[in-house]
Enzyme design. Structure first.
Site, short mmCIF file in Angstrom:
data_model
loop_
_atom_site.label_atom_id
_atom_site.label_comp_id
_atom_site.label_asym_id
_atom_site.label_seq_id
_atom_site.Cartn_x
_atom_site.Cartn_y
_atom_site.Cartn_z
N SER A 1 -8.78 -3.48 -8.40
CA SER A 1 -7.83 -3.92 -7.39
C SER A 1 -8.13 -3.40 -5.99
O SER A 1 -7.46 -3.80 -5.03
CB SER A 1 -6.40 -3.50 -7.77
OG SER A 1 -6.28 -2.09 -7.72
N LYS B 1 -3.94 2.96 -4.22
CA LYS B 1 -3.46 1.86 -3.36
C LYS B 1 -3.56 2.27 -1.90
O LYS B 1 -3.70 3.45 -1.58
CB LYS B 1 -1.97 1.59 -3.64
CG LYS B 1 -1.63 1.18 -5.05
CD LYS B 1 -1.84 -0.30 -5.27
CE LYS B 1 -1.48 -0.71 -6.68
NZ LYS B 1 -2.22 -1.87 -7.12
#
Lengths: 127, 424
Positions: free
Chosen positions: A48, A85
């Site tokens: 991701s 993230k």
């Protein structure tokens, strides 16, 4: 007229300008890890964050003493897992952003019980 | 001013750092060989599980509450402990490492005036820093003496609504705190003295403090007097910043299963000797006294403690020689048919390398070939750890080894066992 030529060498007395530099070795540890006490290595699982240059299997250098400010890449503890993230602060809201168009941003609310685990400073991978 | 920083449920806290699934969940950590419970999370303490309890006795109850169980992960705990101490050094160069999860700090009395802070503030800052940098929760006790700092920490831990920092400086505060502390909980008063004290009507730490100093001196010697003086706010126990010289090095372990063959005992013993010798050499010491001890039988049906010792005229540090001597000790007490549970070695009467005396017949001391061999062995093993070099006497399969069924990964000391972070 003959001018005398010095044949003998000067005895070991001249310091070499290189002498001072000899002790300076390049140490990757001190370059990459200014705060060893609060720095840990983590292994990435997943895709991701590829647009940030973070790939599956990469090594992350994570410093817990740094401030997780806007736009920083962080390790967060969410739903019982450590996840990597990018932080995005928008007006009064906090988002955890992926770096891959196939993944969705996460809007953070109080109830979610988010904890920022540390700030990613470097990513290491072989080429 | 003394600060005592005590990590809360240290082994459990270490397990939790890299595993958010354990946060607010019941967790226990077991001793080596998974025998006893050596760390409990707050949730487990509330179930009434005592410290040091045999795991098998509480297994059902713990399972019912979905408790996470871990074998000890000493490499992890050791690394986090080291970082803990380094964090504390940021606040003062005067640090005494009291145990793997406790340390005393000494700060100058004028610290708060020069820095315009309160002691409480500083305690809070230390607590926050350890939490932020390491993820380990700690309790901080602040007082003019080490013994009172210990009392402060006891109270912080007992009081659920505490901020995590306890300050005992004001005499009224101190006396109130001492009034709530049973004598047995005073640092330096063991169970033996507490029996005597209770029998004489000394119930609380306050009673102890108020006893006649002569009576304390008579009943508890100078150590009791020091404790009393410390409780009165006068410091007489200094910070120990140097590790006191080791008098002996012990290495032992309970077996994963009962051992009956002498060869297995010899193998295990060779391993313990190798480890103990490495520790000894790391401190530049040699030994003049080797003691081998073993335990056979069971607690329930009567067990036997066995031992044999040998005193040496020449100090040694060469692993093969010490192993041979240790095996000779084993020969002296080994009995066929016994079910052995544990074996260990103690290297005593340790002498520093520079003080060691020659043997009249040894041409060179220390023997340079032997020294070089040991130096190389230690160097390799420091780098490779368990995968380093071992003597054949230490065995290959090692069926007697302790169980570590559920040890967490060595998150901070092994490249192969790094914590995983999801990018999903």
């Amino acid at each position: 007229m003959l001018i005398p030529l010095f044949v003998s060498r000067v005895a070991a007395g001249f310091p070499s300008p290189a002498d001072e530099a000899i002790d300076q070795k390049l140490d990757l540890n001190s370059y990459l890890i200014p705060h060893p006490i609060s720095t840990f290595f983590l292994r990435v699982e997943g895709h991701s964050m590829i647009n940030a240059g973070i790939h599956d299997g990469d090594l992350l250098i994570v410093d817990r003493s740094l401030e997780p400010s806007d736009h920083k890449i962080v390790v967060a503890a969410l739903h019982g897992e450590l996840t990597v993230k990018r932080v995005h602060k928008k007006q009064n809201a906090l988002y955890l952003m992926p770096e891959n168009k196939d993944f969705q941003p996460i809007r953070i609310t109080e109830e979610m019980g988010l904890t920022i685990w540390g700030v990613v400073t470097h990513v290491i991978h072989a080429v | 001013m003394y600060f005592l920083i005590d990590c809360n449920n240290f082994f459990v806290s270490c397990e939790r750092v890299f595993n958010p699934k354990l946060w607010n969940q019941p967790v226990v950590v077991l001793s080596s060989n998974d025998g006893c419970i050596v760390a409990r999370s707050a949730e487990v303490k509330e179930l009434g599980v005592p410290m040091g309890a045999p795991f098998f006795e509480w297994r059902t109850l713990l399972q019912k509450h979905n408790t996470h169980v871990f074998s000890s992960n000493f490499r992890l705990y050791g690394d986090i402990s080291h970082r803990f101490i380094q964090t504390l050094r940021q606040f003062s160069p005067e640090v005494e490492v009291y145990s793997i999860d406790e340390a005393f700090l000494l700060l100058r009395d004028d610290f708060i005036s020069t820095h315009n802070r309160t002691w409480q503030d500083l305690g809070e800052e230390i607590r926050q820093t350890v939490w932020r940098w390491l993820g380990i929760p700690v309790s901080v006790g602040i007082a003019p003496t080490k013994t009172l700092a210990k009392v402060a920490v006891e109270l912080v831990k007992k009081n659920k609504s505490s901020t995590g920092v306890g300050v005992l400086i004001e005499p009224t505060e101190i006396n109130r705190a001492l009034g709530h502390l049973p004598v047995a909980a005073i640092w330096g008063v063991g169970w033996r003295y507490s029996k005597m004290l209770l029998a004489n009507g000394v119930m609380t730490a306050l009673d102890f403090k108020n006893q006649s100093p002569d009576w304390i001196r008579k009943k508890m010697t100078v150590f009791g007097s020091r404790t009393q003086t410390e409780l009165c706010g006068v410091s007489c126990l200094d910070l120990q910043d140097v590790e006191p010289p080791r008098k002996s090095i012990v290495c032992s372990q309970s077996f994963g299963r009962v051992v009956t063959h002498k060869q297995d005992l010899q193998e295990a013993l060779a391993n313990h000797v190798a480890k103990a010798c490495a520790k000894m050499r790391a401190r530049d010491l040699l030994t003049r006294y080797i003691s081998v001890f073993a335990y056979a039988g069971s607690h329930q049906f009567g067990g036997e403690s066995l031992a044999s010792v040998v005193s040496l005229s020449v100090p040694l540090d060469f692993t093969p020689e010490i192993t041979r001597l240790a095996w000779a000790c084993l020969d002296k007490f080994f009995k066929q048919g016994l079910r052995y549970k544990k074996i260990g070695v103690m290297l005593g009467d340790l002498v520093p390398l520079q003080n060691a005396q020659y043997d009249l017949f040894e041409t060179e001391f220390p023997n340079p070939k032997k020294s070089e061999l040991m130096r190389l062995l230690d160097q390799v093993n420091q780098k490779w750890g368990d995968k380093g070099l071992q003597y054949a006497a230490q065995g290959f399969k090692k069926p007697w080894q302790a169980k570590t069924k559920t040890r967490s990964p060595e998150y901070t000391t092994s490249w192969a066992e790094l914590p995983k972070v999801k990018a999903r």
